[in-house]
Design a protein around this motif. Structure first.
Motif, PDB file in Angstrom:
ATOM      1  N   LYS A  10      65.002  30.217  42.932  1.00 49.95           N
ATOM      2  CA  LYS A  10      63.999  29.773  41.927  1.00 49.95           C
ATOM      3  C   LYS A  10      63.020  29.281  42.632  1.00 49.95           C
ATOM      4  O   LYS A  10      61.924  29.402  42.163  1.00 49.95           O
ATOM      5  CB  LYS A  10      64.553  29.156  40.844  1.00 49.95           C
ATOM      6  N   PRO A  11      63.327  28.118  43.556  1.00 53.64           N
ATOM      7  CA  PRO A  11      62.063  27.107  43.803  1.00 53.64           C
ATOM      8  C   PRO A  11      61.236  27.795  44.637  1.00 53.64           C
ATOM      9  O   PRO A  11      59.982  27.519  44.816  1.00 53.64           O
ATOM     10  CB  PRO A  11      62.998  26.044  44.756  1.00 53.64           C
ATOM     11  N   LEU A  12      61.590  29.153  45.459  1.00 58.30           N
ATOM     12  CA  LEU A  12      60.549  29.669  46.160  1.00 58.30           C
ATOM     13  C   LEU A  12      59.523  30.460  45.234  1.00 58.30           C
ATOM     14  O   LEU A  12      58.603  30.845  45.888  1.00 58.30           O
ATOM     15  CB  LEU A  12      61.416  30.780  46.823  1.00 58.30           C
ATOM     16  N   GLU A  13      59.705  30.664  43.996  1.00 59.26           N
ATOM     17  CA  GLU A  13      58.742  31.272  43.166  1.00 59.26           C
ATOM     18  C   GLU A  13      57.415  30.180  42.946  1.00 59.26           C
ATOM     19  O   GLU A  13      56.357  30.699  42.502  1.00 59.26           O
ATOM     20  CB  GLU A  13      59.553  31.567  41.941  1.00 59.26           C
ATOM     21  N   GLN A  14      57.637  28.917  43.383  1.00 59.30           N
ATOM     22  CA  GLN A  14      56.734  27.957  43.044  1.00 59.30           C
ATOM     23  C   GLN A  14      56.161  27.588  44.358  1.00 59.30           C
ATOM     24  O   GLN A  14      55.090  27.634  44.670  1.00 59.30           O
ATOM     25  CB  GLN A  14      57.251  26.871  42.478  1.00 59.30           C
ATOM     26  N   HIS A  15      57.085  27.567  45.385  1.00 53.46           N
ATOM     27  CA  HIS A  15      56.668  27.016  46.866  1.00 53.46           C
ATOM     28  C   HIS A  15      57.502  27.761  47.851  1.00 53.46           C
ATOM     29  O   HIS A  15      58.609  27.692  47.653  1.00 53.46           O
ATOM     30  CB  HIS A  15      56.905  25.351  46.939  1.00 53.46           C
ATOM     31  N   PHE A  16      56.809  28.422  48.684  1.00 56.54           N
ATOM     32  CA  PHE A  16      57.344  29.436  49.690  1.00 56.54           C
ATOM     33  C   PHE A  16      56.628  29.310  51.079  1.00 56.54           C
ATOM     34  O   PHE A  16      56.870  28.605  51.959  1.00 56.54           O
ATOM     35  CB  PHE A  16      57.961  30.724  49.217  1.00 56.54           C
ATOM     36  N   LEU A  17      55.760  30.420  51.128  1.00 57.02           N
ATOM     37  CA  LEU A  17      54.956  30.510  52.387  1.00 57.02           C
ATOM     38  C   LEU A  17      53.829  29.926  52.154  1.00 57.02           C
ATOM     39  O   LEU A  17      53.152  29.838  51.423  1.00 57.02           O
ATOM     40  CB  LEU A  17      54.633  32.157  52.693  1.00 57.02           C
ATOM     41  N   SER A  18      53.201  29.319  53.401  1.00 58.68           N
ATOM     42  CA  SER A  18      52.115  28.968  53.873  1.00 58.68           C
ATOM     43  C   SER A  18      51.071  29.863  53.965  1.00 58.68           C
ATOM     44  O   SER A  18      49.829  29.600  54.281  1.00 58.68           O
ATOM     45  CB  SER A  18      52.063  27.831  54.619  1.00 58.68           C
ATOM     46  N   VAL A  19      51.412  31.236  54.263  1.00 61.96           N
ATOM     47  CA  VAL A  19      50.446  32.320  54.529  1.00 61.96           C
ATOM     48  C   VAL A  19      50.486  33.203  53.364  1.00 61.96           C
ATOM     49  O   VAL A  19      51.548  33.551  52.615  1.00 61.96           O
ATOM     50  CB  VAL A  19      51.066  33.194  56.125  1.00 61.96           C
ATOM     51  N   PRO A  20      49.123  33.940  53.317  1.00 63.38           N
ATOM     52  CA  PRO A  20      49.067  35.109  52.202  1.00 63.38           C
ATOM     53  C   PRO A  20      49.965  36.150  52.061  1.00 63.38           C
ATOM     54  O   PRO A  20      50.702  36.558  51.309  1.00 63.38           O
ATOM     55  CB  PRO A  20      47.750  35.489  52.209  1.00 63.38           C
ATOM     56  N   ASN A  21      50.280  36.642  53.339  1.00 60.01           N
ATOM     57  CA  ASN A  21      51.251  38.058  53.827  1.00 60.01           C
ATOM     58  C   ASN A  21      52.110  37.749  55.088  1.00 60.01           C
ATOM     59  O   ASN A  21      51.201  37.778  55.799  1.00 60.01           O
ATOM     60  CB  ASN A  21      50.371  39.025  53.601  1.00 60.01           C
ATOM     61  N   ILE A  22      53.115  37.571  54.945  1.00 58.91           N
ATOM     62  CA  ILE A  22      53.963  37.395  56.327  1.00 58.91           C
ATOM     63  C   ILE A  22      54.097  38.696  56.927  1.00 58.91           C
ATOM     64  O   ILE A  22      54.310  38.839  58.098  1.00 58.91           O
ATOM     65  CB  ILE A  22      55.491  37.199  55.881  1.00 58.91           C
ATOM     66  N   ALA A  23      53.857  39.909  56.333  1.00 55.70           N
ATOM     67  CA  ALA A  23      53.772  41.103  57.021  1.00 55.70           C
ATOM     68  C   ALA A  23      52.736  41.393  57.824  1.00 55.70           C
ATOM     69  O   ALA A  23      52.750  42.354  58.708  1.00 55.70           O
ATOM     70  CB  ALA A  23      53.967  42.398  56.219  1.00 55.70           C
ATOM     71  N   VAL A  24      51.474  40.862  57.785  1.00 55.28           N
ATOM     72  CA  VAL A  24      50.544  40.799  58.657  1.00 55.28           C
ATOM     73  C   VAL A  24      50.286  39.482  59.591  1.00 55.28           C
ATOM     74  O   VAL A  24      49.377  39.500  59.992  1.00 55.28           O
ATOM     75  CB  VAL A  24      49.327  41.106  57.876  1.00 55.28           C
ATOM     76  N   THR A  25      51.430  38.683  59.525  1.00 56.18           N
ATOM     77  CA  THR A  25      51.080  37.419  60.304  1.00 56.18           C
ATOM     78  C   THR A  25      51.976  37.347  61.521  1.00 56.18           C
ATOM     79  O   THR A  25      53.277  37.824  61.420  1.00 56.18           O
ATOM     80  CB  THR A  25      51.592  36.140  59.475  1.00 56.18           C
ATOM     81  N   GLU A  26      51.283  37.010  62.695  1.00 53.38           N
ATOM     82  CA  GLU A  26      52.162  37.185  63.814  1.00 53.38           C
ATOM     83  C   GLU A  26      52.907  35.619  64.067  1.00 53.38           C
ATOM     84  O   GLU A  26      52.348  34.612  63.399  1.00 53.38           O
ATOM     85  CB  GLU A  26      51.204  37.257  65.030  1.00 53.38           C
ATOM     86  N   PRO A  27      54.046  35.932  64.752  1.00 55.61           N
ATOM     87  CA  PRO A  27      54.698  37.031  65.497  1.00 55.61           C
ATOM     88  C   PRO A  27      55.765  37.781  64.632  1.00 55.61           C
ATOM     89  O   PRO A  27      56.343  38.795  65.080  1.00 55.61           O
ATOM     90  CB  PRO A  27      55.770  36.615  66.628  1.00 55.61           C
ATOM     91  N   TRP A  28      55.531  37.616  63.112  1.00 56.10           N
ATOM     92  CA  TRP A  28      56.440  38.398  62.448  1.00 56.10           C
ATOM     93  C   TRP A  28      56.118  39.754  62.342  1.00 56.10           C
ATOM     94  O   TRP A  28      57.033  40.692  62.141  1.00 56.10           O
ATOM     95  CB  TRP A  28      56.397  37.516  60.981  1.00 56.10           C
ATOM     96  N   ARG A  29      54.955  40.067  62.414  1.00 59.03           N
ATOM     97  CA  ARG A  29      54.384  41.596  62.187  1.00 59.03           C
ATOM     98  C   ARG A  29      54.880  42.374  63.434  1.00 59.03           C
ATOM     99  O   ARG A  29      55.394  43.392  63.333  1.00 59.03           O
ATOM    100  CB  ARG A  29      52.983  41.877  61.959  1.00 59.03           C
ATOM    101  N   SER A  30      54.672  41.652  64.677  1.00 56.46           N
ATOM    102  CA  SER A  30      55.281  42.270  65.731  1.00 56.46           C
ATOM    103  C   SER A  30      56.731  42.481  65.782  1.00 56.46           C
ATOM    104  O   SER A  30      57.223  43.393  66.303  1.00 56.46           O
ATOM    105  CB  SER A  30      54.637  41.458  67.048  1.00 56.46           C
ATOM    106  N   LEU A  31      57.359  41.561  65.290  1.00 55.75           N
ATOM    107  CA  LEU A  31      58.760  41.639  65.457  1.00 55.75           C
ATOM    108  C   LEU A  31      59.542  42.751  64.353  1.00 55.75           C
ATOM    109  O   LEU A  31      60.046  43.509  64.458  1.00 55.75           O
ATOM    110  CB  LEU A  31      59.608  40.310  64.994  1.00 55.75           C
ATOM    111  N   ALA A  32      58.564  42.917  63.175  1.00 59.42           N
ATOM    112  CA  ALA A  32      58.738  43.844  62.205  1.00 59.42           C
ATOM    113  C   ALA A  32      58.929  45.205  62.748  1.00 59.42           C
ATOM    114  O   ALA A  32      59.174  46.116  62.494  1.00 59.42           O
ATOM    115  CB  ALA A  32      58.091  43.852  61.013  1.00 59.42           C
ATOM    116  N   MET A  33      57.536  45.173  63.908  1.00 57.09           N
ATOM    117  CA  MET A  33      57.339  46.721  64.141  1.00 57.09           C
ATOM    118  C   MET A  33      58.105  46.954  65.440  1.00 57.09           C
ATOM    119  O   MET A  33      58.632  48.136  65.596  1.00 57.09           O
ATOM    120  CB  MET A  33      56.004  46.895  64.864  1.00 57.09           C
TER     121      MET A  33
END
Length: 408
Positions: free
Chosen positions: A295-318
């Protein structure tokens, strides 16, 4: 990111209670300590040294179905950086005489259960009920090898959704099943997995020939597999359950890849992420409990708009998105039409890529079924398909046909 909903009783709570007692006895209760769950799962450097796919120890298990004998096993494999590691799992041996040439082996690759040692499927009370199609496989005379993957049972953290890591553990479990005294396994195997395990199945198909040339891979079967991690990460963040599973992915990858989680997760959200990482997924009760934790993540979670396009996370996903299999490996895919975790169009797109690569693909659309039950509901068809491959029958193909996945 990928989850299977198993409609059981509150067994997971009992398992975690027992695990807590073991944890207290071992003075290893901190999530930061990645120690083995019990002494069975703990191997010394001397024990781990040896060829991958060889047995370290085993112990019999009770309540295997259809007259089978089951064993909890600890075996040697290869870690993220080429280092020797121990991996745990379960081997199920059917009754009756061993046929000439040995028994076929089916590797079961399980869906998401967690990212820490106490979430190993081999620790679950209802472990056999979690293996989709197990009774049918036993009755067909197949040996079933069910890995926990690294870091579940054995010292963690688990490399969650890391394809090569999962695949090595799968293949080495087959090697154990082949050589285990009394199992009678031959050199032919198929792999069958759901969700995270579907990704593991596809990666097994990608590396089997080079990693284990002594084995013959008869076919790959996958239910609602994780085939495009960039898409899945973007999709999952839109739902509460997705945030739950994205948290697991970030937590695991920050540890196994050293990705900077503090640069994408808000400081006030980290305690919630840590709590989610310590919870297992075994039953619908766990889903409800995790939603409360999340539940708390629905109020505060990521500091970026979309983790799927943020490095290095995007490269790791690919990096952990499977490419098409060799055209010589037949593929069975099943997909629920109401799945909101792995969307039908994502699986359809992977099928089409596989068809363009020249493969023979059987595509089973399970109408009105969501993510959690697609492996259960397609198990009969998957088992029949795998046994046909072992029998040497030509693989059918739905390539060129209209791949309908209407979410009705």
């Amino acid at each position: 990111m990928i989850i299977a909903f198993k409609a059981m009783t509150g067994v997971s709570r009992l398992r975690r209670y027992i695990g807590a007692l073991l944890c207290i006895a071992a003075s290893a209760c901190s999530i930061g300590e990645a120690s083995a769950q019990t002494p069975f799962y703990d191997a010394s450097a001397r024990e781990i040294a040896g060829p991958p796919g060889t047995l370290i120890r085993s112990e019999p298990m009770e309540f295997a179905p259809a007259g089978a004998q089951a064993y909890r096993v600890l075996y040697r494999s290869i870690g993220m950086h080429g280092e020797p590691i121990a991996v745990s799992g379960v081997i199920v041996v059917p009754p009756g005489p061993v046929p000439k040439g040995g028994r076929p082996i089916v590797a079961w690759a399980h869906p998401t259960t967690g990212v820490v040692p106490h979430c190993a499927p081999s620790l679950a009370i209802f472990v056999f009920q979690q293996m989709a199609g197990l009774r049918q496989l036993i009755e067909q005379g197949a040996v079933v090898a069910a890995t926990d993957y690294p870091g579940l049972g054995t010292p963690g953290p688990h490399p969650y959704l890391v394809g090569d890591s999962e695949a090595r553990a799968v293949i080495d479990s087959v090697r154990v099943a082949r050589n285990m005294p009394g199992a009678g396994g031959g050199n032919s195997f198929a792999v069958w997995g759901h969700s995270q395990g579907g990704q593991a199945s596809l990666y097994t198909g990608l590396i089997a020939k080079t990693y284990a040339p002594e084995l013959n891979l008869a076919g790959v079967a996958a239910a609602a597999p994780a085939t495009s991690l960039v898409t899945l990460m973007g999709d999952d963040f839109k739902t509460s359950g997705g945030k739950n599973l994205t948290a697991m992915t970030l937590w695991s990858w920050s540890r196994v890849y050293g990705a900077p989680i503090e640069k994408v997760v808000l400081p006030e959200a980290m305690p919630t992420v840590d709590r989610l990482a310590d919870e297992c997924i075994e039953s619908i009760f766990d889903i409800l409990a995790r939603r409360r934790t999340e539940k708390p993540l629905e109020q505060h979670f990521l500091s970026v708009p979309n983790i799927a396009v943020t490095e290095p996370w995007r490269s790791l996903a690919m990096r952990n998105t499977p490419s098409p299999l060799s055209s010589g490996i037949p593929l069975f895919l099943s997909q629920g039409t109401t799945d909101d975790i792995v969307r039908p169009d994502v699986t359809r797109a992977y099928m089409e890529r596989q068809c363009r690569a020249g493969s023979k693909v059987t595509m089973m659309w399970v109408q009105g079924v969501g993510h959690g039950f697609v492996a259960r509901d397609s198990a009969d068809a998957a088992v029949t398909w795998m046994m046909d491959r072992f029998a040497g029958k030509p693989a059918p193909s739905d390539c060129g046909k209209a791949a309908q996945a209407s979410a009705q």
